[in-house]
Design a protein around this motif. Structure first.
Motif, PDB file in Angstrom:
ATOM      1  N   THR A  54       0.842  -1.200   0.000  1.00 55.13           N
ATOM      2  CA  THR A  54       0.000   0.000   0.000  1.00 55.13           C
ATOM      3  C   THR A  54       0.869   1.239   0.000  1.00 55.13           C
ATOM      4  N   GLN A  55       0.511   2.180  -0.860  1.00 55.47           N
ATOM      5  CA  GLN A  55       1.193   3.470  -0.853  1.00 55.47           C
ATOM      6  C   GLN A  55       0.207   4.526  -0.380  1.00 55.47           C
ATOM      7  N   HIS A  56       0.600   5.244   0.682  1.00 57.04           N
ATOM      8  CA  HIS A  56      -0.225   6.319   1.246  1.00 57.04           C
ATOM      9  C   HIS A  56       0.353   7.647   0.749  1.00 57.04           C
ATOM     10  N   PHE A  57      -0.470   8.391   0.022  1.00 54.27           N
ATOM     11  CA  PHE A  57      -0.031   9.687  -0.505  1.00 54.27           C
ATOM     12  C   PHE A  57      -0.544  10.798   0.408  1.00 54.27           C
ATOM     13  N   PRO A  58       0.199  11.909   0.516  1.00 52.83           N
ATOM     14  CA  PRO A  58      -0.308  13.047   1.297  1.00 52.83           C
ATOM     15  C   PRO A  58      -1.682  13.439   0.757  1.00 52.83           C
ATOM     16  N   GLY A  59      -2.585  13.789   1.656  1.00 52.04           N
ATOM     17  CA  GLY A  59      -3.923  14.159   1.221  1.00 52.04           C
ATOM     18  C   GLY A  59      -4.889  12.987   1.307  1.00 52.04           C
ATOM     19  N   GLY A  60      -4.391  11.830   1.728  1.00 52.00           N
ATOM     20  CA  GLY A  60      -5.300  10.728   2.018  1.00 52.00           C
ATOM     21  C   GLY A  60      -5.524   9.703   0.919  1.00 52.00           C
ATOM     22  N   ARG A  61      -4.925   9.907  -0.272  1.00 53.82           N
ATOM     23  CA  ARG A  61      -5.121   8.929  -1.342  1.00 53.82           C
ATOM     24  C   ARG A  61      -4.214   7.723  -1.104  1.00 53.82           C
ATOM     25  N   THR A  62      -4.745   6.539  -1.344  1.00 53.75           N
ATOM     26  CA  THR A  62      -3.917   5.349  -1.214  1.00 53.75           C
ATOM     27  C   THR A  62      -4.067   4.466  -2.453  1.00 53.75           C
ATOM     28  N   THR A  63      -3.020   3.724  -2.752  1.00 50.62           N
ATOM     29  CA  THR A  63      -3.040   2.712  -3.802  1.00 50.62           C
ATOM     30  C   THR A  63      -2.591   1.416  -3.154  1.00 50.62           C
ATOM     31  N   THR A  64      -3.381   0.362  -3.315  1.00 49.31           N
ATOM     32  CA  THR A  64      -3.007  -0.930  -2.740  1.00 49.31           C
ATOM     33  C   THR A  64      -2.947  -1.985  -3.828  1.00 49.31           C
TER      34      THR A  64
END
Length: 131
Positions: A54-64
């Motif tokens: 999982t990648q957590h991006f600033p601003g709350g977006r995530t990609t799993t």
């Protein structure tokens, strides 16, 4: 190296060749700016050959991306494109072919080192372990 070598939380520390790489893969300029020096936190759960990445991006977006070594999986790129890939393990490195680049990830000296190669441009991202 135990088989849980990748499990942990890693925060972006440094990268090389970001601009050249994102141009090569055709990332839109708004996404390029979002990703620059972005404090992405990568969270990896490894259970044998099964991974949740999982990648957590600033601003709350995530990609799993959830995948099993050696089996085809549905994946998503940083830019949000869906694709299928078979992730392999070679010499302790995770190896995957994304639609327009080749990607490896390994734990080196307690850091997560990711290398993406597109048309001869090598992008390296280093993240330090925070948990």
């Amino acid at each position: 190296q135990g088989n849980m070598a990748f499990t942990g939380k890693f925060e972006f520390e440094a990268d090389e060749n970001y601009d050249d790489f994102v141009k090569k893969i055709g990332l839109s300029s708004d996404k390029v700016e979002l990703g620059r020096n972005c404090k992405i936190v990568t969270e990896v759960l490894q259970n044998g050959n099964d991974f949740t990445w999982t990648q957590h991006f600033p601003g709350g977006r995530t990609t799993t991306n959830t995948f099993t070594i050696g089996k085809e999986a549905d994946m998503e790129t940083m830019g949000g494109r869906k694709f299928k890939a078979t992730v392999k393990m070679e010499d302790g490195k995770i190896v995957a072919d994304f639609p327009n680049y080749h990607h490896t990830a390994e734990i080196c000296g307690g850091k997560l080192v990711e290398i993406s190669t597109a048309s001869g441009v090598v992008y390296k991202r280093i993240s330090k372990k925070i948990a």
